[in-house]
Enzyme design. Sequence first.
Site, PDB file in Angstrom:
ATOM      1  N   ASP A  13       0.816  -1.215   0.000  1.00 10.88           N
ATOM      2  CA  ASP A  13       0.000   0.000   0.000  1.00 10.88           C
ATOM      3  C   ASP A  13       0.847   1.260   0.000  1.00 10.88           C
ATOM      4  OD1 ASP A  13      -2.374  -1.651   0.231  1.00 10.88           O
ATOM      5  OD2 ASP A  13      -1.700  -2.005   2.281  1.00 10.88           O
ATOM      6  N   GLU A  14       1.971   1.214  -0.694  1.00 10.35           N
ATOM      7  CA  GLU A  14       2.866   2.371  -0.738  1.00 10.35           C
ATOM      8  C   GLU A  14       2.440   3.395  -1.789  1.00 10.35           C
ATOM      9  OE1 GLU A  14       4.029  -0.799  -0.799  1.00 10.35           O
ATOM     10  OE2 GLU A  14       5.467  -1.028   0.829  1.00 10.35           O
ATOM     11  N   LYS A  16       1.971   2.366  -5.405  1.00 13.56           N
ATOM     12  CA  LYS A  16       2.679   1.992  -6.643  1.00 13.56           C
ATOM     13  C   LYS A  16       1.904   2.426  -7.894  1.00 13.56           C
ATOM     14  CE  LYS A  16       2.858  -2.312  -5.021  1.00 13.56           C
ATOM     15  NZ  LYS A  16       2.677  -2.241  -3.573  1.00 13.56           N
ATOM     16  N   GLY A  17       0.546   2.407  -7.802  1.00 14.32           N
ATOM     17  CA  GLY A  17      -0.285   2.751  -8.956  1.00 14.32           C
ATOM     18  C   GLY A  17       0.045   4.130  -9.506  1.00 14.32           C
ATOM     19  N   LYS A  18       0.201   5.095  -8.622  1.00 15.58           N
ATOM     20  CA  LYS A  18       0.470   6.470  -9.061  1.00 15.58           C
ATOM     21  C   LYS A  18       1.852   6.573  -9.704  1.00 15.58           C
ATOM     22  CE  LYS A  18       0.690  11.219  -7.550  1.00 15.58           C
ATOM     23  NZ  LYS A  18       0.376  12.245  -6.590  1.00 15.58           N
ATOM     24  N   ALA A  40      -4.486  -7.898  -3.997  1.00 10.08           N
ATOM     25  CA  ALA A  40      -3.915  -6.553  -4.183  1.00 10.08           C
ATOM     26  C   ALA A  40      -5.006  -5.550  -4.538  1.00 10.08           C
ATOM     27  CB  ALA A  40      -2.887  -6.591  -5.310  1.00 10.08           C
ATOM     28  N   GLY A  41      -4.716  -4.287  -4.339  1.00 16.00           N
ATOM     29  CA  GLY A  41      -5.646  -3.235  -4.746  1.00 16.00           C
ATOM     30  C   GLY A  41      -4.856  -2.011  -5.186  1.00 16.00           C
ATOM     31  N   HIS A  42      -4.907  -1.690  -6.470  1.00 15.17           N
ATOM     32  CA  HIS A  42      -4.193  -0.511  -6.985  1.00 15.17           C
ATOM     33  C   HIS A  42      -5.230   0.458  -7.536  1.00 15.17           C
ATOM     34  CE1 HIS A  42      -0.447  -3.225  -7.778  1.00 15.17           C
ATOM     35  NE2 HIS A  42      -0.721  -3.081  -6.497  1.00 15.17           N
ATOM     36  N   GLN A 223       1.560  -6.333  -3.495  1.00 11.47           N
ATOM     37  CA  GLN A 223       2.057  -6.454  -2.118  1.00 11.47           C
ATOM     38  C   GLN A 223       3.426  -5.754  -2.052  1.00 11.47           C
ATOM     39  OE1 GLN A 223       0.805  -9.681  -3.581  1.00 11.47           O
ATOM     40  NE2 GLN A 223      -1.077  -8.674  -2.983  1.00 11.47           N
ATOM     41  N   ASP A 372       2.622  14.671   2.183  1.00 11.20           N
ATOM     42  CA  ASP A 372       1.685  15.624   2.798  1.00 11.20           C
ATOM     43  C   ASP A 372       1.015  15.079   4.064  1.00 11.20           C
ATOM     44  OD1 ASP A 372       0.568  13.863   0.759  1.00 11.20           O
ATOM     45  OD2 ASP A 372      -1.357  14.723   1.347  1.00 11.20           O
TER      46      ASP A 372
HETATM   47  P1  IMP Z   1      -2.855 -12.977   1.564  1.00  9.91           P
HETATM   48  O1  IMP Z   1      -1.950 -12.399   0.530  1.00  9.91           O
HETATM   49  O2  IMP Z   1      -4.295 -12.677   1.335  1.00  9.91           O
HETATM   50  O3  IMP Z   1      -2.601 -14.441   1.786  1.00  9.91           O
HETATM   51  O4  IMP Z   1      -2.509 -12.271   2.979  1.00  9.91           O
HETATM   52  C1  IMP Z   1      -1.245 -12.455   3.608  1.00  9.91           C
HETATM   53  C2  IMP Z   1      -0.796 -11.170   4.303  1.00  9.91           C
HETATM   54  O5  IMP Z   1      -0.450 -10.210   3.313  1.00  9.91           O
HETATM   55  C3  IMP Z   1      -1.871 -10.524   5.176  1.00  9.91           C
HETATM   56  O6  IMP Z   1      -1.239  -9.916   6.284  1.00  9.91           O
HETATM   57  C4  IMP Z   1      -2.456  -9.453   4.264  1.00  9.91           C
HETATM   58  O7  IMP Z   1      -3.016  -8.376   4.982  1.00  9.91           O
HETATM   59  C5  IMP Z   1      -1.211  -9.012   3.499  1.00  9.91           C
HETATM   60  N1  IMP Z   1      -1.535  -8.472   2.172  1.00  9.91           N
HETATM   61  C6  IMP Z   1      -1.925  -9.166   1.077  1.00  9.91           C
HETATM   62  N2  IMP Z   1      -2.126  -8.333   0.047  1.00  9.91           N
HETATM   63  C7  IMP Z   1      -1.842  -7.096   0.493  1.00  9.91           C
HETATM   64  C8  IMP Z   1      -1.822  -5.811  -0.141  1.00  9.91           C
HETATM   65  O8  IMP Z   1      -2.098  -5.640  -1.325  1.00  9.91           O
HETATM   66  N3  IMP Z   1      -1.466  -4.759   0.678  1.00  9.91           N
HETATM   67  C9  IMP Z   1      -1.116  -4.927   1.970  1.00  9.91           C
HETATM   68  N4  IMP Z   1      -1.107  -6.109   2.591  1.00  9.91           N
HETATM   69  C10 IMP Z   1      -1.458  -7.179   1.852  1.00  9.91           C
END
Ligand code: IMP
Length: 461
Positions: A13-14, A16-18, A40-42, A223, A372
């Site tokens: 969640d740093e 990366k998308g931007k 993941a979520g971007h 991640q 910011d």
């Molecule tokens: P999993 O990838 O769903 O198996 O989760 C394993 C660990 O990685 C957990 O602590 C999740 O919260 C973390 N995690 C997985 N995907 C992300 C991400 O995109 N951002 C931040 N943490 C993540």
Amino acid sequence: MPITAVIGVHWGDEGKGKVIDYLVEKGYDAVARFNGGPNAGHTIYPNGQKVVLHVVPSGISYPHVTNIIGNGVALDPQLLLGELTDVRNAGADLLNLYISDRCKVITPYHKEAEKQSPINRKIGTTGKGMGSVYSSHTARITPLLSDFLRSHEHVTALLRELDEELGVSEKLRAEGHDALDASKIADDYRRMIDQFSNNVTDTTYKISNMLRAGSKIIAEGAQASLLDKDHGTYPFVTSSNSFAGGISPGLGVPPNTITETVGVMKAGYITRVGGGPFPTELGNEATLKEEEAAIKANGKIKRDSTYFRDLESAAKKGYLLPKEMGQYLRIVGDEFGSTTKRPRRTGWPDLVATQYSDMLNGFTCLALTKLDVTDFVPEIPVCTGYKKDGQVFKNFDPMYLGDYTADSGLIIPGWMKDTSEIKEFEHLPEEARRLVEFWERIAPVRLISNGPGRGQTIFRE
Ligand code: IMP
């Protein structure tokens, strides 16, 4: 410089998308995802519309950019279809999307196996079946995307084998539930996959041909490095290789084609989601749980609420307890999961963890995000070592990190000014520049993000 890797430095969640968005505008030809899946979520903003991507690469809103989902990625066809609809609704077309025929497919068996497994609760996974799909792949029983394009009998047989190996239906039956129906799942998956089968191809050849033609490719990490299954804070990690070393197996490219590695990290704090050690954490998992319960009951705290205004005024005076400072950063940075909506744990910067991440990745430059967010924090304590048994250690101990506490060896004074409209590095307050220059001991800082908007970016060439 054929492949530029964009990698999260810490626990994800740093932003990366931007950074990828900016690089694409600079003239890259392709963006390729090499690891992870719908965990993941971007977030991107095509035509000003917010779209949260999970497996689709962040270059999808640019028609001239080739977007590749590599073989290292795990796909959930149902979630992918939803994501493709969101992308289309935002005005982007999918002609430039290529999906590897060897992507791992997350099936109901994997999701059920994850639900049945207590370890996933302990780790606090995203619940998307990642552990199960990748471990079954290593055990050679996860069906790949190309399998689903073959006969019904072939797919049904593979699903039954998977079921037997994972013991999913057996457990369901033992608990008095119905077993999963392999034949029905094979049909459902075929119907879903048929809707994007035109995008499915051998992406290893596709990328190789592009590299040979001199194309510039971004390898988009999901991640981040400290969640890497081999080098992260095991077992509190994800199930794929999420540092730059995952690119070669995840895309099928020679390691020496990766010539640049951009490390993306938040400038003045760190976040982590789920369980696992976090030495610089502000507050702890128990205080976060209380906050999560309050959010469930009353909704998220708004920036214009009296509660937040009081919190902010105490933050400016340096009067906050650690857990309150953690909450302040969470609200200002909008640190809530884009996939799970969970509040993220927040903490101060950690030099030792950052150096470890650099050791793994060999960053050629850094992109600092969310500068910011710490605009009105009187000081930023930076962890420069880990304390245990009266001694200070300078090495990152990924497996037993929980045995250490942070040694805040350096205090960077805050700047107490709004930086969100600043366009030039030289115009930043001196203390903010000091923070940026501090990170240059890791690698040159080429980009600083000082707000979510595209224009809120400061470049240093
Ligand atoms: P999993 O990838 O769903 O198996 O989760 C394993 C660990 O990685 C957990 O602590 C999740 O919260 C973390 N995690 C997985 N995907 C992300 C991400 O995109 N951002 C931040 N943490 C993540």
